[in-house]
Enzyme design. Structure first.
Site, PDB file in Angstrom:
ATOM      1  CG  ASP A   1      -1.366   3.204   5.949  1.00  0.00           C
ATOM      2  OD1 ASP A   1      -2.172   3.593   5.240  1.00  0.00           O
ATOM      3  OD2 ASP A   1      -0.353   3.809   6.634  1.00  0.00           O
TER       4      ASP A   1
ATOM      5  CB  CYS B   1     -15.724  -9.797   8.300  1.00  0.00           C
ATOM      6  SG  CYS B   1     -15.988  -8.130   8.622  1.00  0.00           S
TER       7      CYS B   1
ATOM      8  CB  CYS C   1     -14.083  -4.552  11.638  1.00  0.00           C
ATOM      9  SG  CYS C   1     -15.504  -5.179  10.478  1.00  0.00           S
TER      10      CYS C   1
ATOM     11  CB  CYS D   1     -15.588  -9.455  12.575  1.00  0.00           C
ATOM     12  SG  CYS D   1     -14.182  -8.245  11.698  1.00  0.00           S
TER      13      CYS D   1
ATOM     14  CB  CYS E   1     -13.213  -5.645   7.767  1.00  0.00           C
ATOM     15  SG  CYS E   1     -12.504  -6.755   8.712  1.00  0.00           S
TER      16      CYS E   1
ATOM     17  CD  GLU F   1      -2.880   1.802  -3.355  1.00  0.00           C
ATOM     18  OE1 GLU F   1      -4.094   1.811  -3.340  1.00  0.00           O
ATOM     19  OE2 GLU F   1      -2.016   2.141  -2.369  1.00  0.00           O
TER      20      GLU F   1
ATOM     21  CG  ASP G   1      -1.822   1.142   1.372  1.00  0.00           C
ATOM     22  OD1 ASP G   1      -2.558   1.533   0.470  1.00  0.00           O
ATOM     23  OD2 ASP G   1      -1.731   2.145   2.281  1.00  0.00           O
TER      24      ASP G   1
END
Length: 419
Positions: A401, A370, A391, A394, A367, A315, A221
């Site tokens: 990051d 989940c 989250c 969950c 997340c 990315e 990232d």
């Protein structure tokens, strides 16, 4: 060169004499002139095609331009006699024409770069030449072409003759008997340093990709807070090279601006103003040092990532779009994301690894445990200030990051599975 399976590029610093500098400038100017002449003829041809009335004079001019564009090297030289100077490299003319036609091919293929534009006369100089091997040569290598190494410190170039160089990697010198030289670019940067870039090709790989093979995949990232965070929670700090010299550069640029104003008030050309040119070189030197430090850092990071992992997933960032955010533009330009992605792409081919880019959409909002996406009811999207979060589904705790890097890796693995 194209039929050989392995390719490599190397950039050497050279030290030409005053006469050789004159020849480099002459060839650079001629290369730019031929490119601009072809662009001018094409633009005129386009404008004449807009004339709907069949005027004989217009039709004659159209046919003349079409004939000139079929054989531009001969026709442009016949019109402009100075291009027949013996000091000019004939391969330079061929490469200028080839580069112009390639620019049109790229436009038709991508449509993003725009049509070819006129090349302005700048401080920098550059032209390309080609390497030729005689038909009687049985084994072409770095010693027996029109562009060839004379020894470990000298190179022979067409029209320029013998040049001293430095910067050739030892691994290439050890294998110079089996490597061919292709297109060669001679250039001068804004600080007055001269370089020769060689396109190399060989039947054997340039790097040994088996010695450091590691069966692992990693997602990265990229961000401005820290330069890089990977899916293993490793963090590389942002060196902020530009910010470290921002004050010094600004001071030098203010001095440059004052000297430009004084030269204009005295009706002196900036090219002939010694004080202005001296300060311009100081500014260019500061900028070159920053660029070199950034490039060296990116080379170290990209090589370590590729050599130590079988799969690297990043990315797909569009820096052009990101730079429209004026609050972050300087930080984004300073980190050099696009340069890093380009290095990862070609080094993956070089070391026989895999490099994949994925759509960054929702990688920071999802997340990794989940799959819940922040911003859906009843939650709100994370902002840039939210560096850590939990989250709501969950209750998994995430460092922003690191979580994004894990999502990027998961997307990359899905992409490879679908292929």
């Amino acid at each position: 060169m194209a039929q050989l399976p392995y390719h490599y590029g190397v950039k050497l610093r050279v030290f030409p004499s005053n006469e050789q500098k004159r020849l480099i400038k002459l060839n650079s100017d001629a290369s730019r002139y031929i490119y601009n002449e072809m662009n001018g003829m094409n633009r005129e041809l386009f404008a004449l095609h807009q004339v709907k009335t069949p005027i004989k004079l217009v039709q004659t001019r159209i046919e003349t331009l079409k004939q000139r564009l079929k054989h531009p090297a001969i026709n442009i030289s016949n019109i402009h006699g100075w291009l027949n100077d013996r000091a000019l490299d004939s391969d330079m003319k061929a490469n200028a024409i080839k580069n112009y036609r390639t620019a049109w091919k790229n436009f038709r293929k991508v449509h993003r770069a725009g049509t070819p534009v006129f090349h302005k006369k700048r401080t920098e100089q550059k032209y390309q030449t080609s390497n030729h091997y005689a038909s009687k040569i049985e084994i072409p290598n770095m010693f027996n072409g029109s562009v060839r190494l004379l020894d470990d410190k000298h190179i022979q170039l067409s029209k320029l003759g013998r040049l001293r160089f430095k910067g050739m990697p030892a691994k290439l010198i050890a294998r110079k008997a089996e490597i061919r030289i292709g297109t060669t670019t001679i250039s001068m940067d804004a600080t007055g340093r001269y370089y020769v870039s060689l396109q190399l090709a060989s039947d054997q790989p340039f790097v040994n990709s088996e010695t450091s093979q590691s069966d692992s995949a990693i997602g990265i990232d990229l961000n401005t807070d820290n330069f890089l965070t990977d899916s293993s929670a490793n963090v590389i700090a942002n060196p902020r090279f530009y910010r470290s010299i921002k004050g010094k550069l600004a001071k030098a640029q203010r001095t440059l601006s004052r000297r430009a104003t004084r030269a204009k008030k005295a009706h002196r050309s900036l090219r002939e103003s010694k004080n202005y040119q001296k300060q311009r070189q100081r500014v260019a030197t500061i900028q070159r040092k920053v660029a070199n430090r950034r490039k060296n850092f990116l080379h170290l990071v990209s090589t370590a990532l590729i050599k130590n992992h079988d799969l690297v997933v990043a990315e797909e960032l569009r820096s052009k779009n990101l730079l429209r955010n004026h609050a972050l533009a300087m930080n984004i330009a300073d980190v050099g994301w696009r340069m890093l992605l380009g290095m990862l792409a070609y080094k993956a081919d070089l070391y026989k690894r895999q490099f994949v880019t994925v759509d960054p959409r929702n990688t920071t909002q999802t997340c990794s445990d989940c799959g819940f996406i922040m911003g859906t009811e009843p939650t709100q999207k994370l902002t840039l200030a939210d560096r850590q979060w939990t989250c709501p589904r969950c209750t998994a705790y995430h460092i922003r990051d690191h979580n994004a890097a894990k999502n990027i890796l998961a997307k990359g693995l899905v992409t490879l599975t679908d292929q």
